[in-house]
Design an enzyme around this catalytic site. Sequence first.
Site, PDB file in Angstrom:
ATOM      1  N   ARG A   7       6.702  -8.048   1.864  1.00 36.75           N
ATOM      2  CA  ARG A   7       7.623  -7.640   2.941  1.00 36.75           C
ATOM      3  C   ARG A   7       8.287  -8.667   3.682  1.00 36.75           C
ATOM      4  O   ARG A   7       9.634  -8.647   3.884  1.00 36.75           O
ATOM      5  CB  ARG A   7       6.715  -6.522   4.050  1.00 36.75           C
ATOM      6  CG  ARG A   7       7.476  -6.086   5.057  1.00 36.75           C
ATOM      7  CD  ARG A   7       6.575  -5.361   5.986  1.00 36.75           C
ATOM      8  NE  ARG A   7       6.137  -4.290   5.396  1.00 36.75           N
ATOM      9  CZ  ARG A   7       5.153  -3.578   6.025  1.00 36.75           C
ATOM     10  NH1 ARG A   7       4.305  -4.028   6.964  1.00 36.75           N
ATOM     11  NH2 ARG A   7       4.689  -2.714   5.157  1.00 36.75           N
TER      12      ARG A   7
ATOM     13  N   ASP B 194      -1.385   7.163   6.074  1.00 33.54           N
ATOM     14  CA  ASP B 194      -1.293   5.761   6.242  1.00 33.54           C
ATOM     15  C   ASP B 194      -2.166   5.361   7.683  1.00 33.54           C
ATOM     16  O   ASP B 194      -2.294   6.121   8.465  1.00 33.54           O
ATOM     17  CB  ASP B 194       0.252   5.344   6.846  1.00 33.54           C
ATOM     18  CG  ASP B 194       0.465   3.814   6.800  1.00 33.54           C
ATOM     19  OD1 ASP B 194      -0.466   3.086   6.177  1.00 33.54           O
ATOM     20  OD2 ASP B 194       1.402   3.525   7.114  1.00 33.54           O
TER      21      ASP B 194
ATOM     22  N   LYS C  41       0.789  -1.173   0.090  1.00 31.38           N
ATOM     23  CA  LYS C  41       0.147   0.058  -0.095  1.00 31.38           C
ATOM     24  C   LYS C  41       1.023   1.149  -0.121  1.00 31.38           C
ATOM     25  O   LYS C  41       0.653   2.221  -0.708  1.00 31.38           O
ATOM     26  CB  LYS C  41      -1.023  -0.069   1.269  1.00 31.38           C
ATOM     27  CG  LYS C  41      -1.911  -1.149   1.293  1.00 31.38           C
ATOM     28  CD  LYS C  41      -2.705  -0.965   2.386  1.00 31.38           C
ATOM     29  CE  LYS C  41      -2.148  -1.351   3.737  1.00 31.38           C
ATOM     30  NZ  LYS C  41      -1.629  -2.754   3.922  1.00 31.38           N
TER      31      LYS C  41
END
Length: 372
Positions: A240, A132, A87
């Site tokens: 990640r 965020d 994102k």
Amino acid sequence: MTAGDASGFRSEVHEADGSWDATARVVDAEGGEDERVVEAALRPRRLADFPGQPRVRDQLGLVLEAARRRGSPPDHVLLSGPPGLGKTTLAMIVAAELERPIRVTSGPAIQHAGDLAAVLSSLDEGEVLFLDEIHRMSRAAEEMLYLAMEDFRVDVVVGKGPGATAIPLELPPFTVVGATTRAGLLPAPLRDRFGFTGHLDFYATDDLVTILRRSAALLDVEADDPGVAEIAGRSRGTPRIANRLLRRVRDWAQVHGEGVVDRHAAREALALFDVDTAGLDRLDRAVLEALCRRFGGGPVGVSTLAVAVGEESDTVETVAEPYLVREGFMVRTPRGRAASPRAWQHLGLTPPVDAPAQAVLPIDDGGPGRLG
């Protein structure tokens, strides 16, 4: 280095309002920076280089290209999905594709309407504002954001009580990119003001292999196909995690191996760091071990399960449980958590006679705390 290099952003210029300009400096993956900066350096910079998520990528590409042809900022963008799927990377890409600066802040940092007003009033025309964890903003800030996103203005209240005066402040057109791991917590009026909403799903193994090959090249790590495939298969469908495991296998290969990320190095390194063949880590296996060995496969409440593994309930519920449920190791039932046949098989244990019946109890999709 220039902004066109295959590298990531690092925050350098911090504003008084707590936001920062992510275009301030670009860092190299070999610069000896900490893991957070190295992770940022592995982010793709353009939409064409973004692997996986083909649906979201194509939809977002259409929105950005149309905005470029009109010569105006695109609609506001909301990105949702589990952590680690890209994102933040997509938010950076939006700014790069538009060739505009990006301002970065987060929901927890905006707890008062004044905090948001300070950020908004400092934006330039066409700038991208990345929020965020947008679902964690305060209610007062959310209400101010409604007006700013729709009418490009904010009302600054001067004074208190009956004598308070609202002064309208006009804002230049800008684009909000919001990211959230819990889209359901966003109020409907805020969700409706986003012109494009994209949900990111977990990645296929082939996409993770592509990501790892690119990361290995950026890190100047020699890696063969079997080694990369071994890491990709244990990465929980999350880029990640894949990049983090690649760096740990690289470390093992440099210290104990021949400097090459091959299958042997991957297996030895991941065993050392407690990542098994299914991608389960120490906490995941501890939860399954407690569920099967101590509670006969369940059902058992999450708070009891957390005490058994020495963790907080929130940790078990938000860190371990989502992956265990998604991969079919555990189910949520009205009476608590229960082990599935796959959990028993993975641990090499023989389930009790009634374990299969427990595993197929109706799944509870209710909110947190119902099964506690």
